[in-house]
Design a protein around this motif. Sequence first.
Motif, PDB file in Angstrom:
ATOM      1  N   GLY A  17     -24.094  11.404 -22.663  1.00  0.00           N
ATOM      2  CA  GLY A  17     -24.001  11.793 -24.076  1.00  0.00           C
ATOM      3  C   GLY A  17     -22.761  11.244 -24.761  1.00  0.00           C
ATOM      4  N   PRO A  55     -31.985  13.580 -26.202  1.00  0.00           N
ATOM      5  CA  PRO A  55     -30.661  13.748 -26.818  1.00  0.00           C
ATOM      6  C   PRO A  55     -29.676  12.621 -26.505  1.00  0.00           C
ATOM      7  N   TRP A  74     -23.396  15.596 -31.836  1.00  0.00           N
ATOM      8  CA  TRP A  74     -24.805  15.227 -31.637  1.00  0.00           C
ATOM      9  C   TRP A  74     -25.471  15.169 -33.008  1.00  0.00           C
ATOM     10  N   ARG A  97     -31.398  23.214 -32.586  1.00  0.00           N
ATOM     11  CA  ARG A  97     -31.553  22.844 -33.992  1.00  0.00           C
ATOM     12  C   ARG A  97     -31.921  21.374 -34.167  1.00  0.00           C
TER      13      ARG A  97
HETATM   14  N1  FO1 Z   1     -26.526  20.746 -28.964  1.00  0.00           N
HETATM   15  C1  FO1 Z   1     -26.190  22.005 -29.297  1.00  0.00           C
HETATM   16  O1  FO1 Z   1     -25.173  22.513 -28.834  1.00  0.00           O
HETATM   17  N2  FO1 Z   1     -27.004  22.757 -30.147  1.00  0.00           N
HETATM   18  C2  FO1 Z   1     -28.138  22.243 -30.688  1.00  0.00           C
HETATM   19  O2  FO1 Z   1     -28.820  22.929 -31.435  1.00  0.00           O
HETATM   20  C3  FO1 Z   1     -28.476  20.879 -30.368  1.00  0.00           C
HETATM   21  C4  FO1 Z   1     -29.582  20.256 -30.926  1.00  0.00           C
HETATM   22  C5  FO1 Z   1     -29.823  18.893 -30.647  1.00  0.00           C
HETATM   23  C6  FO1 Z   1     -30.883  18.226 -31.266  1.00  0.00           C
HETATM   24  C7  FO1 Z   1     -31.116  16.902 -31.001  1.00  0.00           C
HETATM   25  C8  FO1 Z   1     -30.288  16.211 -30.121  1.00  0.00           C
HETATM   26  O3  FO1 Z   1     -30.507  14.908 -29.889  1.00  0.00           O
HETATM   27  C9  FO1 Z   1     -29.231  16.855 -29.506  1.00  0.00           C
HETATM   28  C10 FO1 Z   1     -28.986  18.195 -29.750  1.00  0.00           C
HETATM   29  N3  FO1 Z   1     -27.911  18.867 -29.137  1.00  0.00           N
HETATM   30  C11 FO1 Z   1     -27.629  20.165 -29.475  1.00  0.00           C
HETATM   31  C12 FO1 Z   1     -27.068  18.173 -28.176  1.00  0.00           C
HETATM   32  C13 FO1 Z   1     -27.633  18.139 -26.743  1.00  0.00           C
HETATM   33  O4  FO1 Z   1     -28.153  19.342 -26.315  1.00  0.00           O
HETATM   34  C14 FO1 Z   1     -26.541  17.795 -25.730  1.00  0.00           C
HETATM   35  O5  FO1 Z   1     -25.430  17.237 -26.338  1.00  0.00           O
HETATM   36  C15 FO1 Z   1     -26.950  16.791 -24.703  1.00  0.00           C
HETATM   37  O6  FO1 Z   1     -28.179  17.028 -24.127  1.00  0.00           O
HETATM   38  C16 FO1 Z   1     -25.869  16.685 -23.617  1.00  0.00           C
HETATM   39  O7  FO1 Z   1     -25.474  15.385 -23.550  1.00  0.00           O
END
Ligand code: FO1
Length: 322
Positions: A17, A55, A74, A97
């Motif tokens: 990420g 993500p 993100w 979200r």
């Molecule tokens: N991270 C959160 O903390 N809250 C969220 O609601 C959230 C939504 C989301 C939507 C699309 C996307 O591509 C990433 C999102 N993330 C969210 C980040 C994600 O869960 C994490 O950053 C990665 O999976 C870890 O690398």
Amino acid sequence: MTTAPATQGSYVALCGGIGGAKLALGLMHALPPENLTIVVNTGDDFEHLGLHVSPDIDTVLYTLAGLANTELGWGLAGETWSFMAAVEKLGGPAWFRLGDRDLASHVTRTQMLRQGATLSTITDHLRRRLGIAPRIVPMSDAPVRTVVDTENGRLPFQTYFVGRRCEPVIRSIAFDGAASATPAPDAAAALAASDLAGIIVCPSNPWLSIDPMLAIPGLRQALMQRRAPLVAVSPLVGGAAVKGPTAKIMRELGLSLDQRAIIEHYRGLLDGVMLDIVDGRQAAGLGIATEVTNTVMRSLDDRIDLARAALRFCERLRAARV
Ligand code: FO1
């Protein structure tokens, strides 16, 4: 910014990420696009509200396109949330979200998957549409799903990470589907390239973001059989993780928060490790080649400098081999 190194040969970056995406952006600036392939973790992917969400791929796409939401870490900059508000009003889930603009990526990806396209093809389509030059490749076109075994039971990755804010204590981590998954064709081709000059493991979480890749037998094998040096940028700086749950997870897995644990984790794969200046004094005693530099990427210049240092490190390791 330091001077650019000679950039002969191609490079592969293994990337999760946000931390990984920052270095991938630096590499994009430091290398000609045809010489860079960014292989991205898809263990965090899941189906949400009927949509396929990737993500880490989106974080890399948005970061390299200059569209990332740097406050959230993100999603897209300048996001609005009307869709989520409407979903919530109808009694739908609001714990994860999806922004109004971000939704376009998930809808496009899901629609193309339903039409039979592979995740590789879709990622390449999105990359081109967003005007990004270097190749961005999912680790596999087959579904691999990270599952976290915690003291509160087995949790799908996003339930653990977002839904439970990484609070449950981890016992182990599994990658469902990895054993039968094969590397994405472009990932395999990049690792087998005759001009491969280095593999760079970005400072992503080794357990959550890099291990899903290493759990794919063909990917691990390709990394083991590489002719080019493999270097990792340590995600630890001064005994702490720059961001995210790396330190918490290491403690819960019974590991000490030091560089030896990172090196041990990548044992058998690693030719060298990149440490931050604050850890410079440890370098001599680690029993592996080290490069000490600033690994904390606050600015674009920091990202480019770290990328160039990684390329120079690979070059130094290649020169030491002959
Ligand atoms: N991270 C959160 O903390 N809250 C969220 O609601 C959230 C939504 C989301 C939507 C699309 C996307 O591509 C990433 C999102 N993330 C969210 C980040 C994600 O869960 C994490 O950053 C990665 O999976 C870890 O690398």
